[in-house]
Design a protein around this motif. Sequence first.
Motif, PDB file in Angstrom:
ATOM      1  N   ILE A 125     -11.104  -2.803  -0.331  1.00 53.29           N
ATOM      2  CA  ILE A 125     -10.523  -1.602   0.288  1.00 53.29           C
ATOM      3  C   ILE A 125     -11.592  -0.509   0.318  1.00 53.29           C
ATOM      4  O   ILE A 125     -12.152  -0.146  -0.713  1.00 53.29           O
ATOM      5  CB  ILE A 125      -9.283  -1.130  -0.482  1.00 53.29           C
ATOM      6  CG1 ILE A 125      -8.173  -2.180  -0.376  1.00 53.29           C
ATOM      7  CG2 ILE A 125      -8.807   0.229   0.056  1.00 53.29           C
ATOM      8  CD1 ILE A 125      -6.953  -1.884  -1.221  1.00 53.29           C
TER       9      ILE A 125
ATOM     10  N   ILE B 147      -8.113   4.522   2.300  1.00 58.74           N
ATOM     11  CA  ILE B 147      -6.651   4.535   2.358  1.00 58.74           C
ATOM     12  C   ILE B 147      -6.196   5.925   2.783  1.00 58.74           C
ATOM     13  O   ILE B 147      -6.656   6.929   2.227  1.00 58.74           O
ATOM     14  CB  ILE B 147      -6.010   4.204   0.992  1.00 58.74           C
ATOM     15  CG1 ILE B 147      -6.356   2.788   0.550  1.00 58.74           C
ATOM     16  CG2 ILE B 147      -4.494   4.361   1.053  1.00 58.74           C
ATOM     17  CD1 ILE B 147      -5.810   2.408  -0.812  1.00 58.74           C
TER      18      ILE B 147
ATOM     19  N   PHE C  73       0.845  -1.192   0.000  1.00 59.09           N
ATOM     20  CA  PHE C  73       0.000   0.000   0.000  1.00 59.09           C
ATOM     21  C   PHE C  73       0.879   1.240   0.000  1.00 59.09           C
ATOM     22  O   PHE C  73       1.904   1.293   0.654  1.00 59.09           O
ATOM     23  CB  PHE C  73      -0.921  -0.006   1.220  1.00 59.09           C
ATOM     24  CG  PHE C  73      -1.824  -1.203   1.277  1.00 59.09           C
ATOM     25  CD1 PHE C  73      -2.872  -1.350   0.389  1.00 59.09           C
ATOM     26  CD2 PHE C  73      -1.607  -2.201   2.215  1.00 59.09           C
ATOM     27  CE1 PHE C  73      -3.704  -2.467   0.435  1.00 59.09           C
ATOM     28  CE2 PHE C  73      -2.429  -3.318   2.279  1.00 59.09           C
ATOM     29  CZ  PHE C  73      -3.481  -3.452   1.382  1.00 59.09           C
TER      30      PHE C  73
ATOM     31  N   VAL D 276      -4.917   1.546   6.002  1.00 61.35           N
ATOM     32  CA  VAL D 276      -5.812   0.995   4.990  1.00 61.35           C
ATOM     33  C   VAL D 276      -6.924   0.245   5.715  1.00 61.35           C
ATOM     34  O   VAL D 276      -6.656  -0.541   6.620  1.00 61.35           O
ATOM     35  CB  VAL D 276      -5.067   0.034   4.036  1.00 61.35           C
ATOM     36  CG1 VAL D 276      -6.033  -0.657   3.094  1.00 61.35           C
ATOM     37  CG2 VAL D 276      -3.999   0.780   3.261  1.00 61.35           C
TER      38      VAL D 276
END
Length: 82
Positions: free
Chosen positions: A58, A61, A46, A51
């Motif tokens: 996902i 973030i 990442f 995250v």
Amino acid sequence: MEIKIYGGPDCRSCQELFERIRVVAEDLGLKADIQKITDIEEIINFNALPVLMIDGIIKHIGKPIPTVSDIKVLLTSASVNP
């Protein structure tokens, strides 16, 4: 529901996100497996931390981390649309 928070072991934002997720899931009465992933081999992929991953997708973030209200929406929609 499986929830993973990826972040460094000393990351304050990562720990705060973990705590917010835990509290919101408990308040909503959700059965969730909440994990904090700090293994460098897993987080290296990442480009920003923390995250948030819910059921393999996902959802967030980086910073700023989601508010409690945002987390309620994310968890509620994930539990309705598995």
